[in-house]
Design a protein around this motif. Structure first.
Motif, PDB file in Angstrom:
ATOM      1  N   THR A   1      36.916  39.057  47.124  1.00  0.00           N
ATOM      2  CA  THR A   1      36.467  39.138  45.732  1.00  0.00           C
ATOM      3  C   THR A   1      37.705  39.091  44.857  1.00  0.00           C
ATOM      4  O   THR A   1      38.654  39.849  45.089  1.00  0.00           O
ATOM      5  N   VAL A   2      37.702  38.186  43.881  1.00  0.00           N
ATOM      6  CA  VAL A   2      38.884  38.067  43.009  1.00  0.00           C
ATOM      7  C   VAL A   2      38.549  38.555  41.598  1.00  0.00           C
ATOM      8  O   VAL A   2      37.419  38.435  41.138  1.00  0.00           O
TER       9      VAL A   2
ATOM     10  N   LEU B   1      33.555  33.761  49.302  1.00  0.00           N
ATOM     11  CA  LEU B   1      34.368  34.052  48.110  1.00  0.00           C
ATOM     12  C   LEU B   1      33.460  34.433  46.945  1.00  0.00           C
ATOM     13  O   LEU B   1      32.447  33.763  46.707  1.00  0.00           O
ATOM     14  N   ARG B   2      33.827  35.500  46.247  1.00  0.00           N
ATOM     15  CA  ARG B   2      33.080  35.878  45.041  1.00  0.00           C
ATOM     16  C   ARG B   2      34.035  35.881  43.851  1.00  0.00           C
ATOM     17  O   ARG B   2      35.101  36.486  43.924  1.00  0.00           O
ATOM     18  N   VAL B   3      33.614  35.206  42.780  1.00  0.00           N
ATOM     19  CA  VAL B   3      34.381  35.232  41.526  1.00  0.00           C
ATOM     20  C   VAL B   3      33.435  35.785  40.462  1.00  0.00           C
ATOM     21  O   VAL B   3      32.862  35.034  39.669  1.00  0.00           O
ATOM     22  N   PRO B   4      33.238  37.119  40.453  1.00  0.00           N
ATOM     23  CA  PRO B   4      32.209  37.681  39.574  1.00  0.00           C
ATOM     24  C   PRO B   4      32.441  37.397  38.092  1.00  0.00           C
ATOM     25  O   PRO B   4      31.487  37.263  37.335  1.00  0.00           O
ATOM     26  N   ASP B   5      33.710  37.263  37.689  1.00  0.00           N
ATOM     27  CA  ASP B   5      33.970  36.984  36.264  1.00  0.00           C
ATOM     28  C   ASP B   5      33.466  35.604  35.854  1.00  0.00           C
ATOM     29  O   ASP B   5      33.372  35.312  34.664  1.00  0.00           O
ATOM     30  N   GLU B   6      33.180  34.753  36.827  1.00  0.00           N
ATOM     31  CA  GLU B   6      32.587  33.431  36.521  1.00  0.00           C
ATOM     32  C   GLU B   6      31.158  33.339  37.066  1.00  0.00           C
ATOM     33  O   GLU B   6      30.601  32.250  37.163  1.00  0.00           O
ATOM     34  N   CYS B   7      30.578  34.495  37.453  1.00  0.00           N
ATOM     35  CA  CYS B   7      29.183  34.592  37.929  1.00  0.00           C
ATOM     36  C   CYS B   7      28.919  33.805  39.212  1.00  0.00           C
ATOM     37  O   CYS B   7      27.774  33.441  39.484  1.00  0.00           O
ATOM     38  N   THR B   8      29.957  33.494  39.995  1.00  0.00           N
ATOM     39  CA  THR B   8      29.748  32.587  41.127  1.00  0.00           C
ATOM     40  C   THR B   8      30.131  33.173  42.472  1.00  0.00           C
ATOM     41  O   THR B   8      30.977  34.055  42.570  1.00  0.00           O
ATOM     42  N   TYR B   9      29.488  32.625  43.516  1.00  0.00           N
ATOM     43  CA  TYR B   9      29.924  32.884  44.892  1.00  0.00           C
ATOM     44  C   TYR B   9      30.012  31.546  45.619  1.00  0.00           C
ATOM     45  O   TYR B   9      29.343  30.571  45.243  1.00  0.00           O
ATOM     46  N   TYR B  10      30.877  31.501  46.631  1.00  0.00           N
ATOM     47  CA  TYR B  10      31.126  30.262  47.376  1.00  0.00           C
ATOM     48  C   TYR B  10      30.999  30.560  48.869  1.00  0.00           C
ATOM     49  O   TYR B  10      31.511  31.561  49.356  1.00  0.00           O
TER      50      TYR B  10
END
Length: 815
Positions: A95-96, A250-259
């Motif tokens: 998580t970033v 991968l989770r980029v919660p500040d961009e509402c996305t997961y990969y």
């Protein structure tokens, strides 16, 4: 050939997604032989088949984390047991954080992971790049890596659970639609269902509603509340990308996305801030493995961020644009347990996009609960009894779930309030408080003044992990309660009348304290389970020989009513929810007596109105029942005023209060005052898993009075000695803040977590409560250690106490 439908079963599970298959698997594992699962179309055809299958073990609490870890372990083992490949691989997750606030959040989560024994490490942006070479890390501030997280194939997991259930004797039949749940004398009696146009009845005493997005409507037909609503959930899958190797989730919660990398392709999913509710007019009959119409415009901003986050996506073709429905609940937590409205009606539904990682553990926990008659651990945060009857309203749900989907990846700030579906339940003085600067929060639908803004100050929250914009307001309110007098509106309390010829005997059996007191006495007590755990924390006022008045937190009212009704035998007792009949205005602080004497001709002296008593008083031109109790640790009265007179009584108190410096106070101040006094909060500091003696509440337990639920467990614990104790902590540095879930460090080792925290404005530092293991130790041994609290990776020195740090002898309360 279609399978015959049995005439009888011990349990009928409705719905063949991963939830239903897990419940069937775990019940059959426990030796339940006649387990029947009915699926209206085909297994996994609702939501399970299109789930992303992310397995993240860290959850917001110890028990939810235990259940998620259980799921991960189970999915690894299922393949060997059933021969069905589950696609489970522990490729880790990252998580970033792109902001300082998010860094604080993920570092706090890492401290929590350590406390829960989940493998975790904080990593630098360059380490992220090594693990995930395709990622643009130019603006990454921090990251956390959980090496044992992973991903799986959701449909195959459901199929493996179904096969495991069959191997243990369960019957699973597809193409059978349950049309109704039959009931007799307040208990489930069977189900009616249709197969190929023919109708059948199955006799059973237990049903489990695992119907996912159909669950609310199915429950409604039986008078059961299961508040959930479907939302559209979007993801895209790329064409195969050359040279793409196995990658962590991968989770980029500040961009509402997961990969998620899968078989050389990338799946990119979104939890956008404003979601699209779906299925307002019901779900059509033939829905099966269906997709919803594409809405590329809705997804485009997410995709744009994803391409700059992972530049290789620019040249990747889109193989699938997917839009499928998933069910969400008003508070983003799923539902588990027996419905309070109908015995034998169980629920496991409403998974808010974490159904795969949750279902393994939830199925196990529900099966144990059904088998033993009690949950295996504290499951209050997902307990169906937290649902309020009004929440099944569809207009409310449609509005609320548009927000809850996005909250999965929003910043999980402390004190975060819901923005949608507000104002449903209000106190009679709501508009009065609003006019005086109240900023409201919401619990169980109730609007409650959390803090009061000053003239010219904005009336909304500015969220942060540091001091929020109301910190000074709380300080002033807090010090007013400690030094002068404050007024709280606590109308949201749950209020229950228990009356009738056998009311005393009934409450003696359910409550741990002595209930046979004079009319007018107030008793603080707990209702315990057989293990000595705390099912309810309440005050009971004896109104007359045959009538008692119970006051419980607003959030636990449905749970407490269910507990009372469940334990009613053939006693002559009537249990009535009278919450809406009375408002509660609390006058608290050393000047409370002075204020009361200005508004009432009654005598408020210690001799006439001692602590722990209630009586009717005149107030203004009305009447009230004045209860001399406190949750803030000061001299004061809770005034129970009939709802129609509440505004009048408030106006009278306010007018008389001008001369004595009366201050309106909010719930944040109530909480900061109670934590200085080390008063416990149900659901945080005390739960059905916490033994009443280890919670430090032995003073409210009277085993010598005779038999009551939990009495044997109290004797047993007294004999064996405590294995842990609830301790109060104060940070010696006045700057850092405690909320809850920070790690407790004893002599360099993490030994537990803070169960609740707030700022002690009188004691001059953040205060927290938490359990510390103490097997075979004396109180002196426990307090001789060096304590720190780990907050977002930083350890802060703390002093520990077993007595309340504020007014330990309760002299102020009895003043």
């Amino acid at each position: 050939m279609t399978k015959p439908i049995p005439k009888k079963a011990r349990v009928v599970i409705i719905g063949g997604g991963v939830s239903g298959c897990s419940v069937a698997y775990h019940l059959s594992k426990l030796g339940w032989t006649d387990v029947v699962l009915l699926e209206r179309k085909q297994l996994t055809c609702g939501t399970t088949w299109h789930a992303a299958g992310l397995i993240g073990q860290l959850r917001a609490s110890q028990n939810m984390t235990r259940l998620a870890k259980y799921s991960a372990d189970l999915y690894v083992k299922l393949e060997a047991e059933t021969g069905i490949a589950t696609g489970m691989r522990q490729n880790g997750s990252i998580t970033v954080a792109l902001t300082e606030e998010r860094r604080e959040e993920i570092y706090r989560q890492a401290s929590l992971a350590r406390a829960f024994d989940v493998d975790v490490r904080e990593i630098t942006p360059s380490e992220v790049k090594e693990l995930y070479p395709h990622l643009n890390v130019s603006d990454v501030k921090a990251a956390v890596h959980l090496p044992l997280d992973g991903q799986c194939d959701p449909a195959n997991i459901a199929m493996a659970l179904a096969k495991g259930a069959r191997q243990n004797g369960a019957t699973i039949i597809e193409g059978v639609k349950v049309t109704s749940v039959l009931q007799k004398e307040g208990r489930v009696a069977g189900v009616t269902c249709e197969q190929n146009g023919e109708s059948f009845t199955v006799e059973t005493e237990n049903v489990v509603n695992c119907a996912g997005m159909w669950g609310r409507e199915l429950a409604r037909q039986s008078g059961v509340t299961v508040p959930l609503h479907a939302c559209e959930h979007f993801y895209i899958v790329t064409e195969a990308i050359p040279g793409l190797s196995r990658l962590p989730v991968l989770r980029v919660p500040d961009e509402c996305t997961y990969y998620k990398e899968d078989a050389g392709k990338m799946l990119i999913g979104a939890f956008e801030l404003k979601a699209k509710p779906w299925g307002m007019d019901g779900i059509r009959e033939d829905f099966c493995f269906d997709q919803l119409p594409e809405d590329f415009d809705h997804f485009a901003p997410i995709l744009e961020m994803a391409v700059s986050r992972m530049p290789m996506l620019e040249t990747a073709g889109i193989h699938t644009f997917f839009n499928g429905p998933e069910s969400f609940t008003p508070d983003d937590r799923y539902y588990l347990g027996e419905a309070p409205e109908l015995k034998g009606y169980w629920v496991a539904a409403g998974y808010n996009s974490i159904g795969i990682v949750s279902s393994g553990g939830a199925g196990m926990a529900l099966a144990q609960w059904m088998n033993d008659g009690e949950p295996p651990c504290d499951l209050w945060e997902v307990d169906i009894r937290r649902a309020q009857p009004f929440q099944k309203n569809r207009a409310y749900l449609k509005e609320r779930v548009s927000e809850t989907l996005g909250l999965l990846y929003a910043d999980h700030f402390p004190y975060r309030q819901m923005a949608t579906a507000r104002g449903v339940r209000r106190s009679p003085i709501h508009e009065h408080l609003k006019a005086r600067g109240a900023v409201f929060g919401e619990v169980a639908g109730w609007e409650r003044a959390n803090w009061f803004a000053k003239q010219g100050q904005e009336r909304e929250y500015r969220y942060s992990w540091k001091r929020q914009n109301w910190f000074e307001n709380q300080r002033e309110e807090h010090l007013a309660v400690r030094g002068g007098v404050g007024l709280f509106d606590m109308t949201s309390f749950g209020k229950i009348r228990v009356e009738g010829r056998d009311a005393l005997a009934f409450l003696q059996r359910l409550c741990a304290n002595e209930m046979n007191v004079e009319p007018g006495r107030i008793v603080y007590t707990q209702m315990l389970n057989a293990r000595g755990g705390i099912e309810s924390d309440l005050t009971v006022t004896r109104l007359s020989e045959t009538a008692f008045f119970l006051v419980v937190p607003g959030a636990t009212l449905q749970r407490d009513l269910a507990w009372l009704r469940k334990h009613l035998r053939d006693e002559f007792v009537v249990i009535t929810d009278v919450t809406a009949a009375e408002s509660v205005l609390c006058v608290m602080g050393p000047k409370a007596r002075e204020l009361m004497q200005r508004v009432s001709p009654n005598d408020f002296s210690n001799e006439t109105h001692p602590f722990g008593t209630a009586r009717e008083i005149e107030i203004g031109m009305g009447l009230a029942r004045a209860h001399r109790v406190t949750y803030v640790g000061e001299l004061g009265w809770e005034l129970y005023v009939s709802t129609d007179q509440a505004a009048h009584v408030f106006e009278v108190l306010e007018a008389a209060g001008r001369d004595v410096g009366l201050k309106l106070c909010g719930l944040h101040t109530l909480d900061s005052c109670r934590i200085e006094k080390a008063f416990r909060h149900f659901g945080h500091d005390i739960t059905d898993e916490d033994h009443v003696l280890e919670a430090g509440l032995g003073f409210a337990v009277k085993p010598e009075k005779g038999d009551f639920i939990g009495r044997e467990a109290v004797f047993a614990k007294r004999q064996k000695g405590l294995t842990r104790r609830l301790v109060q902590f104060r940070l010696t540095d006045p700057e850092p803040l405690l909320f809850h879930n920070e790690a407790i460090v004893r002599d360099g080792e993490i030994v537990g977590t803070i169960t609740s925290g707030n700022y002690g404005h009188h004691l001059g530092g953040a205060i927290g409560l938490g359990y510390v293991p103490c097997q075979g130790e004396s109180e002196a041994d426990l307090l001789a250690s060096y304590y720190e609290i780990e907050i977002a990776g930083t350890r802060v020195e703390a002093e520990a106490s077993l007595k309340a740090m504020y007014d330990p002898k309760a002299e102020r309360v009895r003043a």
